[in-house]
Design an enzyme around this catalytic site. Structure first.
Site, PDB file in Angstrom:
ATOM      1  N   ILE A   3     -13.126  18.585  16.647  1.00 52.45           N
ATOM      2  CA  ILE A   3     -13.931  17.832  15.683  1.00 52.45           C
ATOM      3  C   ILE A   3     -13.303  16.459  15.455  1.00 52.45           C
ATOM      4  O   ILE A   3     -12.195  16.348  14.937  1.00 52.45           O
ATOM      5  CB  ILE A   3     -14.042  18.602  14.349  1.00 52.45           C
ATOM      6  CG1 ILE A   3     -14.533  20.034  14.615  1.00 52.45           C
ATOM      7  CG2 ILE A   3     -14.952  17.857  13.391  1.00 52.45           C
ATOM      8  CD1 ILE A   3     -15.841  20.126  15.375  1.00 52.45           C
ATOM      9  N   GLU A   4     -14.036  15.416  15.840  1.00 55.89           N
ATOM     10  CA  GLU A   4     -13.490  14.066  15.762  1.00 55.89           C
ATOM     11  C   GLU A   4     -14.380  13.119  14.966  1.00 55.89           C
ATOM     12  O   GLU A   4     -14.131  11.907  14.938  1.00 55.89           O
ATOM     13  CB  GLU A   4     -13.225  13.535  17.171  1.00 55.89           C
ATOM     14  CG  GLU A   4     -12.263  14.449  17.942  1.00 55.89           C
ATOM     15  CD  GLU A   4     -11.813  13.880  19.274  1.00 55.89           C
ATOM     16  OE1 GLU A   4     -11.883  12.647  19.444  1.00 55.89           O
ATOM     17  OE2 GLU A   4     -11.379  14.672  20.137  1.00 55.89           O
TER      18      GLU A   4
END
Length: 349
Positions: free
Chosen positions: A169-170
């Site tokens: 998750i960025e």
């Protein structure tokens, strides 16, 4: 993070020595498949692009392969996958991929002792996020039914059942991932297989998108990306940039008492903006980290599988060295088998 196959008889015989993921070991090797990062920089060399998934399950190099990525899932409707050129067919009247060939490869890999995990997110311009516990719970039900042990009209890999979920998750809203993981774990209860929940945070501590999730939810494996940042492995001796101790403490305080930290590395010179080191330097750094943090050391993660085809000597050498020098539980790691002959590939017309 950014053909059909014919196999020689020798390669088939070599599958008897294939490695298998063991959560108590410190010598596991993980990679990501599905984004063809080498091919993205070599558009004129399609013969050397990332191979079909099953091609990376024919020897003992990798124990876990994360399929990347499930990219869009905060929108109404079904979630959307991106597997580069590997699959582009969708179910009628949807944006959801239908990839029966990948499903067949998943089962082949699992038959060879590999864990095949679905990775969510990615570091491109994708649209994803979970903004509440309720969103996380609802999405966990969808993932369980479409990719894991549930049932759904639209299963991208047909009857193949993946071995868990990875969070890369960025971006996006991230307050719902604890609820997501908790709901998934409720589905896992009584399941016939061992599922993995992993995450791939940036090496900057705490991770901007996963910080509260990593401390508050059950995590089996933390694939910390020690690249693309000043905290990359090349700066291990710089205490102002490199911080492994915080990741070790995070794993020790996780609800999972066996939570592990993996050293995430680029698998080739162009696989990341920085952090790629020669084999000798990587081995020296990992030896020290393993000596200092053995209880939480799980192995290494390499981005990504496409570089195995194009930097094979490096990737194979590093994997074999990790498997030979890191322990498995309280025992020394098994002695690695001699390198198996490379598979012979033939492209069907």
């Amino acid at each position: 993070m950014f053909t059909s196959t014919l196999i020689t008889v020798a390669s088939l015989l070599a599958t008897n020595a294939l490695a298998a993921y063991n959560p108590s070991c410190s010598n596991n090797v993980v990679t990501y498949w599905g984004q063809n990062s080498w091919g993205g920089a070599h558009l004129d060399s399609p013969d050397n692009w990332e191979k079909p998934l099953a091609s990376y399950c024919e020897d003992s190099t990798f124990d876990v392969i994360n399929i990347s990525f499930l990219t869009n899932y905060n929108l109404t409707g079904l979630p959307v996958l991106n597997h580069a050129f590997h699959c582009e067919t969708t179910y009628n009247y949807t944006n959801t991929l239908h990839c029966p060939d990948i499903g067949t490869d998943i089962k082949k890999c699992q038959d060879n002792g590999k864990k095949i995990v679905l990775s969510l997110g990615g570091g491109n311009i994708y649209t994803y996020g979970l903004s509440s516990e309720a969103d996380g719970q609802a999405f966990a039900d969808t993932v369980w039914n479409m990719f894991l042990g549930g049932t759904h009209k639209y299963r991208p890999y047909d009857d193949a059942v993946l071995d868990g979920v990875d969070l890369d998750i960025e971006s996006g809203e991230h307050t719902g991932y604890i609820g997501f993981i908790n709901r998934l774990r409720s589905h896992f209860e009584g399941a016939s297989k061992q599922y993995i929940i992993s995450a791939a945070p940036q090496c900057v501590y705490p991770d901007a998108n996963l910080g509260s999730t990593l401390s508050g939810a059950w995590i089996d494996n933390n694939y910390v990306q020690f690249y693309n940042n000043p905290c990359n492995l090349a700066n291990m001796d710089n205490k102002w940039n490199f911080d492994y101790t915080s990741w070790d403490k995070l794993a020790k305080s996780n609800p999972n008492s066996n939570s592990k930290v993996y050293v995430g590395l680029p698998a080739g010179q162009g696989a990341a903006g920085n952090g790629y080191l020669d084999l000798g330097s990587v081995q020296k750094s990992i030896t020290k980290l393993y000596a200092d943090y053995e209880s939480t050391f799980g192995g290494i993660m390499l981005w990504d599988a496409s570089w195995y085809t194009n930097n094979r000597e490096y990737v194979s050498g590093l994997s074999s060295w990790v498997k030979s020098n890191m322990k498995c539980g309280g025992s020394p790691a098994p002695t690695s088998s001699p390198p198996s002959p490379e598979p012979t590939y033939a492209t069907s017309s």
